[in-house]
Design a protein around this motif. Sequence first.
Motif, PDB file in Angstrom:
ATOM      1  N   PHE A 292       0.821  -1.214   0.000  1.00 28.68           N
ATOM      2  CA  PHE A 292       0.000   0.000   0.000  1.00 28.68           C
ATOM      3  C   PHE A 292       0.849   1.256   0.000  1.00 28.68           C
ATOM      4  N   ASP A 293       1.956   1.269   0.756  1.00 29.04           N
ATOM      5  CA  ASP A 293       2.770   2.485   0.817  1.00 29.04           C
ATOM      6  C   ASP A 293       3.643   2.647  -0.418  1.00 29.04           C
ATOM      7  N   THR A 294       4.147   1.552  -0.951  1.00 24.78           N
ATOM      8  CA  THR A 294       4.955   1.666  -2.167  1.00 24.78           C
ATOM      9  C   THR A 294       4.112   2.199  -3.321  1.00 24.78           C
ATOM     10  N   GLU A 295       2.945   1.632  -3.525  1.00 24.64           N
ATOM     11  CA  GLU A 295       2.078   2.119  -4.597  1.00 24.64           C
ATOM     12  C   GLU A 295       1.596   3.537  -4.302  1.00 24.64           C
ATOM     13  N   GLY A 296       1.218   3.795  -3.052  1.00 27.76           N
ATOM     14  CA  GLY A 296       0.688   5.115  -2.708  1.00 27.76           C
ATOM     15  C   GLY A 296       1.718   6.215  -2.803  1.00 27.76           C
ATOM     16  N   GLN A 297       2.907   5.996  -2.250  1.00 32.92           N
ATOM     17  CA  GLN A 297       3.932   7.027  -2.269  1.00 32.92           C
ATOM     18  C   GLN A 297       4.470   7.261  -3.676  1.00 32.92           C
ATOM     19  N   SER A 298       4.357   6.273  -4.567  1.00 34.10           N
ATOM     20  CA  SER A 298       4.816   6.462  -5.945  1.00 34.10           C
ATOM     21  C   SER A 298       3.940   7.436  -6.708  1.00 34.10           C
ATOM     22  N   LEU A 299       2.678   7.599  -6.272  1.00 31.99           N
ATOM     23  CA  LEU A 299       1.703   8.472  -6.925  1.00 31.99           C
ATOM     24  C   LEU A 299       1.399   8.030  -8.359  1.00 31.99           C
ATOM     25  N   SER A 300       1.674   6.756  -8.669  1.00 34.42           N
ATOM     26  CA  SER A 300       1.497   6.264 -10.028  1.00 34.42           C
ATOM     27  C   SER A 300       0.243   5.423 -10.214  1.00 34.42           C
ATOM     28  N   SER A 301      -0.487   5.141  -9.124  1.00 36.32           N
ATOM     29  CA  SER A 301      -1.633   4.246  -9.214  1.00 36.32           C
ATOM     30  C   SER A 301      -2.594   4.540  -8.064  1.00 36.32           C
ATOM     31  N   ARG A 302      -3.716   3.830  -8.063  1.00 33.32           N
ATOM     32  CA  ARG A 302      -4.662   3.858  -6.943  1.00 33.32           C
ATOM     33  C   ARG A 302      -4.818   2.433  -6.443  1.00 33.32           C
ATOM     34  N   THR A 303      -4.866   2.251  -5.138  1.00 30.97           N
ATOM     35  CA  THR A 303      -5.004   0.919  -4.579  1.00 30.97           C
ATOM     36  C   THR A 303      -6.396   0.729  -3.996  1.00 30.97           C
ATOM     37  N   LEU A 304      -6.882  -0.503  -4.098  1.00 35.30           N
ATOM     38  CA  LEU A 304      -8.190  -0.873  -3.565  1.00 35.30           C
ATOM     39  C   LEU A 304      -8.034  -2.168  -2.793  1.00 35.30           C
ATOM     40  N   ALA A 305      -8.363  -2.145  -1.504  1.00 31.75           N
ATOM     41  CA  ALA A 305      -8.270  -3.343  -0.678  1.00 31.75           C
ATOM     42  C   ALA A 305      -9.452  -4.256  -0.976  1.00 31.75           C
ATOM     43  N   VAL A 306      -9.146  -5.487  -1.382  1.00 31.26           N
ATOM     44  CA  VAL A 306     -10.191  -6.471  -1.679  1.00 31.26           C
ATOM     45  C   VAL A 306      -9.880  -7.750  -0.912  1.00 31.26           C
ATOM     46  N   SER A 307     -10.911  -8.538  -0.650  1.00 32.12           N
ATOM     47  CA  SER A 307     -10.706  -9.899  -0.153  1.00 32.12           C
ATOM     48  C   SER A 307     -11.497 -10.840  -1.036  1.00 32.12           C
ATOM     49  N   ALA A 308     -11.245 -12.136  -0.899  1.00 28.44           N
ATOM     50  CA  ALA A 308     -11.858 -13.102  -1.802  1.00 28.44           C
ATOM     51  C   ALA A 308     -13.374 -12.988  -1.809  1.00 28.44           C
ATOM     52  N   ASP A 309     -13.963 -12.795  -0.614  1.00 25.20           N
ATOM     53  CA  ASP A 309     -15.428 -12.738  -0.507  1.00 25.20           C
ATOM     54  C   ASP A 309     -15.941 -11.426   0.060  1.00 25.20           C
ATOM     55  N   GLY A 310     -15.061 -10.439   0.225  1.00 27.27           N
ATOM     56  CA  GLY A 310     -15.481  -9.158   0.784  1.00 27.27           C
ATOM     57  C   GLY A 310     -15.547  -9.135   2.291  1.00 27.27           C
ATOM     58  N   ALA A 311     -15.168 -10.240   2.944  1.00 27.41           N
ATOM     59  CA  ALA A 311     -15.247 -10.320   4.405  1.00 27.41           C
ATOM     60  C   ALA A 311     -13.962  -9.804   5.042  1.00 27.41           C
ATOM     61  N   PRO A 312     -14.026  -9.379   6.313  1.00 31.38           N
ATOM     62  CA  PRO A 312     -12.812  -8.932   7.012  1.00 31.38           C
ATOM     63  C   PRO A 312     -11.796 -10.057   7.111  1.00 31.38           C
ATOM     64  N   ILE A 313     -10.530  -9.669   7.307  1.00 28.57           N
ATOM     65  CA  ILE A 313      -9.459 -10.655   7.499  1.00 28.57           C
ATOM     66  C   ILE A 313      -8.677 -10.297   8.758  1.00 28.57           C
ATOM     67  N   ARG A 314      -7.937 -11.299   9.245  1.00 27.55           N
ATOM     68  CA  ARG A 314      -7.060 -11.094  10.403  1.00 27.55           C
ATOM     69  C   ARG A 314      -5.619 -11.313   9.955  1.00 27.55           C
ATOM     70  N   SER A 315      -4.761 -10.375  10.293  1.00 31.60           N
ATOM     71  CA  SER A 315      -3.362 -10.438   9.873  1.00 31.60           C
ATOM     72  C   SER A 315      -2.578 -11.404  10.762  1.00 31.60           C
ATOM     73  N   ARG A 316      -1.279 -11.517  10.464  1.00 30.13           N
ATOM     74  CA  ARG A 316      -0.412 -12.491  11.145  1.00 30.13           C
ATOM     75  C   ARG A 316      -0.456 -12.346  12.656  1.00 30.13           C
ATOM     76  N   HIS A 317      -0.489 -11.113  13.154  1.00 30.62           N
ATOM     77  CA  HIS A 317      -0.478 -10.894  14.598  1.00 30.62           C
ATOM     78  C   HIS A 317      -1.821 -10.396  15.118  1.00 30.62           C
ATOM     79  N   GLY A 318      -2.890 -10.636  14.352  1.00 29.28           N
ATOM     80  CA  GLY A 318      -4.234 -10.472  14.890  1.00 29.28           C
ATOM     81  C   GLY A 318      -4.936  -9.164  14.624  1.00 29.28           C
ATOM     82  N   LEU A 319      -4.405  -8.299  13.760  1.00 28.44           N
ATOM     83  CA  LEU A 319      -5.128  -7.076  13.428  1.00 28.44           C
ATOM     84  C   LEU A 319      -6.285  -7.385  12.478  1.00 28.44           C
TER      85      LEU A 319
END
Length: 436
Positions: A292-319
């Motif tokens: 997200f930061d590499t794409e965002g700071q480059s100012l060359s694209s727009r990012t969109l967070a998606v998941s397989a089914d649109g449901a929330p996810i939990r990261s490696r340490h529980g966020l």
Amino acid sequence: MKTVLKWFALVVAVLAVPGIGAAVSALSAFDALYSPGPDRPLPAAAPPVHDPAKPTAVVVVGDRGAVVSDTLAPYEILAATGRFNVYTAAPKREPKPLTGGLDLVPDLSFDDLAARLGPKAPDLVVVPALPDVGEPSTEPVKNWLRAQAAHGAKLLSVCNGGGVLASTGLLDGRPATAHWLKLEAFAGDYPAVRWVRGQRFVDDGDVVTTAGILSGIDGTLHWVERLAGRDVAADAAKAVGWTHYGTTVPVHEPASMPDAAAIVNAAFRWDPDEIGVLLADGVGEIELASVFDTEGQSLSSRTLAVSADGAPIRSRHGLTFVPRASLAAADLDRLVVPGATRGVTPPPGGPAPEYVHDRPGFAYDTAVSALSRRTDVATARWTAKVLELPTDGVGFEGRAWPWLPTALPIALVLLGAAAVVVVRRLRAPRAARSPS
């Protein structure tokens, strides 16, 4: 005099279209970094179990979000040690946009955290850059920070989180640092702070401030070393792939303007790629931030967070992260998959997945290298610079310069000049026929 005015008007007319387009595009590029997501159901709270025998570290997020790397890199480092209770907290527990549109649901609200800790303050509070530093909307965070400091909390500001701490008055009379793009502005806004140039981090006892974005890794490891020992810090650095622990990493000189490549990308990429970033359970927090930061700071694209089914996810340490769309519902130009996830099946007609961390190395090294292959070396080098990422581990492999967006203003100026010439030639016969 009339001739001079006519030529001036013609020059203004020729430059108006690319100039207006550049202004609109640049504002859109910067606004997109903190664009809030749509309303979605709030996932149930699932903060980690509190161990009263461990010190507590809290990464604070403002109501309008925070820089993604400033937030997630310190979080993963602290969590990876196993020596801290680590929470994200905000004035309210609701999705907060991190840079590039990654929506984090904080573990706790400030009130929830107080109920968990009782009268005791956190041992360490991490303050990332906030998009609204100095504005009234930061008052809840500023008041909370003052209260924690008054009760003995140690502080770590990451990047322009130094401006957040400066706005509270907690840095008055003290040495501190921040990102090279904002350091001189902060010196004017907060003259009571003794701003330091040229250092990766500044340790002033109970407050450590850091320079550009990934300098926060060094500052976090420094606090881990102070609170848990050098061996623990070294193990944490190894766990996240940071090879610069214990070395002196230079920082960039203060400046007030982005590099030319960033200006071209922000101003003249009028139809930037829409990049879907696939969120999956178990992904590393630093892996997510690196995309997200590499794409965002480059100012060359727009990012969109998606998941397989649109449901929330939990990261490696529980966020908890909530996507802005399901993979099938998103209209994407590209699909980027961070972390170790493999075997993603795109929807019919959708772009093939790109596994950005398919090479060994630190997550940001591989993300910036992939950016250079997709865009150009100048854009990738700018991105590494703004991230304060040492480039010894980055392979720069693309074309030299963003030629296509550079060609746009040139083409518009030439078209405008051609139109002026045509108009003048069409008017010339009329002038010749007019009575003298």
